[in-house]
Design a protein around this motif. Structure first.
Motif, mmCIF file in Angstrom:
data_model
loop_
_atom_site.group_PDB
_atom_site.id
_atom_site.type_symbol
_atom_site.label_atom_id
_atom_site.label_comp_id
_atom_site.label_asym_id
_atom_site.label_seq_id
_atom_site.Cartn_x
_atom_site.Cartn_y
_atom_site.Cartn_z
ATOM 1 N N LEU A 1 0.826 -1.209 0.000
ATOM 2 C CA LEU A 1 0.000 0.000 0.000
ATOM 3 C C LEU A 1 0.863 1.263 0.000
ATOM 4 C CD1 LEU A 1 -2.738 -1.045 2.601
ATOM 5 C CD2 LEU A 1 -3.038 -0.816 0.120
ATOM 6 N N MET A 2 1.955 1.243 0.751
ATOM 7 C CA MET A 2 2.818 2.423 0.838
ATOM 8 C C MET A 2 3.518 2.690 -0.494
ATOM 9 S SD MET A 2 2.898 3.895 3.957
ATOM 10 C CE MET A 2 4.534 4.458 4.445
ATOM 11 N N ARG A 3 3.898 1.622 -1.190
ATOM 12 C CA ARG A 3 4.537 1.810 -2.486
ATOM 13 C C ARG A 3 3.561 2.354 -3.523
ATOM 14 N NH1 ARG A 3 7.279 -3.324 -1.112
ATOM 15 N NH2 ARG A 3 9.418 -2.803 -0.548
ATOM 16 N N HIS A 4 2.274 2.194 -3.259
ATOM 17 C CA HIS A 4 1.246 2.694 -4.174
ATOM 18 C C HIS A 4 0.390 3.765 -3.479
ATOM 19 C CE1 HIS A 4 2.376 -1.198 -5.907
ATOM 20 N NE2 HIS A 4 2.046 -0.671 -7.056
ATOM 21 N N ARG A 5 1.001 4.497 -2.536
ATOM 22 C CA ARG A 5 0.230 5.455 -1.759
ATOM 23 C C ARG A 5 -0.391 6.501 -2.684
ATOM 24 N NH1 ARG A 5 5.481 5.702 -1.170
ATOM 25 N NH2 ARG A 5 6.677 7.638 -1.282
ATOM 26 N N GLY A 6 -1.627 6.830 -2.360
ATOM 27 C CA GLY A 6 -2.377 7.744 -3.195
ATOM 28 C C GLY A 6 -3.115 7.056 -4.321
ATOM 29 N N GLU A 7 -2.820 5.760 -4.549
ATOM 30 C CA GLU A 7 -3.487 5.005 -5.612
ATOM 31 C C GLU A 7 -4.475 4.015 -4.985
ATOM 32 O OE1 GLU A 7 -0.615 3.005 -8.016
ATOM 33 O OE2 GLU A 7 0.802 4.671 -7.936
ATOM 34 N N THR A 8 -5.503 3.683 -5.721
ATOM 35 C CA THR A 8 -6.446 2.649 -5.285
ATOM 36 C C THR A 8 -6.000 1.319 -5.874
ATOM 37 O OG1 THR A 8 -8.280 4.215 -5.180
ATOM 38 C CG2 THR A 8 -8.841 1.868 -5.303
#
Length: 225
Positions: free
Chosen positions: A161-168
């Motif tokens: 989730l952190m590596r894709h933060r801001g993304e769903t």
């Protein structure tokens, strides 16, 4: 193209050394983890081939220590350990590629050349979302400066989730990347672990970083909620 091979099986190390030399690489070989850390921090290499099961320091510790010291040379893990957690641990600690034994020498050379072409741009060590931080090198998670202890699976989910933060990210994407591409269990396990993370990372700190995006998946706010 300068390569460091870290392998305690001397016949295998010499076979790889000879083959790479024939292919035009300049090769150095060490046979234990302590020598690997010294060599990687004292000399410049284009790529490192690193076994996991090593005397003195295992490959994970070698990787952890050289990344802590700011050595971003691309690292290919070459090992007989083929479990999903073995590979996840290696990538979390900063490995760039992973090849299991027995292996094709042609594939090894192709992957080394690909890593060398990409080079070694310095990567951010700590992932942040507001006052939530995740340090992949030390595998340490903090909220408002306070360490939060997570299980291996909780950590893997948060890291994704952190590596894709801001993304769903969808439940399917999470299962494929945090569990296994062939996972055939109950997909609701994702909801269970999202709840675990909220109980540890959000509720005690009055934060709401981990969002459910109805019908789409989950997202962690860039500002940490």
């Amino acid at each position: 193209m300068r390569v460091l091979i870290v392998e305690d099986e001397i016949p295998l190390a010499e076979t790889v050394r000879h083959g790479l030399t024939e292919d035009g690489f300049v090769v150095e070989v060490v046979h234990n983890g302590e020598d690997a850390v010294w060599a990687a921090t004292e000399h410049a290499y284009d790529v490192i081939v690193l076994d996991i099961m090593l005397p003195k320091l295992n490959g994970y510790k070698v990787l952890e220590q050289i990344r802590e010291r700011g050595v971003w040379t691309p690292v290919l893990m070459l090992t007989a350990k083929d479990g999903e957690y073995d590979q996840t641990d290696a990538f979390d600690l900063g490995a760039d590629d992973y090849l299991t034994k027995p292996f094709s020498f042609l594939i090894l050379v192709a992957r080394l050349r690909a890593l060398i072409r990409r080079g070694a741009p310095e990567r951010p060590v700590v992932l942040t979302a507001g006052d939530l931080t995740l340090d992949p090198v030390r595998r340490r998670v903090e909220r408002m400066g306070q360490e939060v202890t997570l299980t291996r699976r909780e950590y893997g989910l948060l890291a994704y989730l952190m590596r894709h933060r801001g993304e769903t990210v969808s439940k399917t994407e999470i299962l494929e990347n945090v569990w296994d591409p062939a996972f055939d269990g109950d997909p609701n396990v994702v909801e269970v672990y999202i709840r675990y993370l909220r109980l540890k990372l959000d509720a005690p700190f009055d934060r709401h970083a981990i969002e459910t995006v109805r019908g789409l998946g989950y997202r962690i706010d860039s500002d940490g909620g």
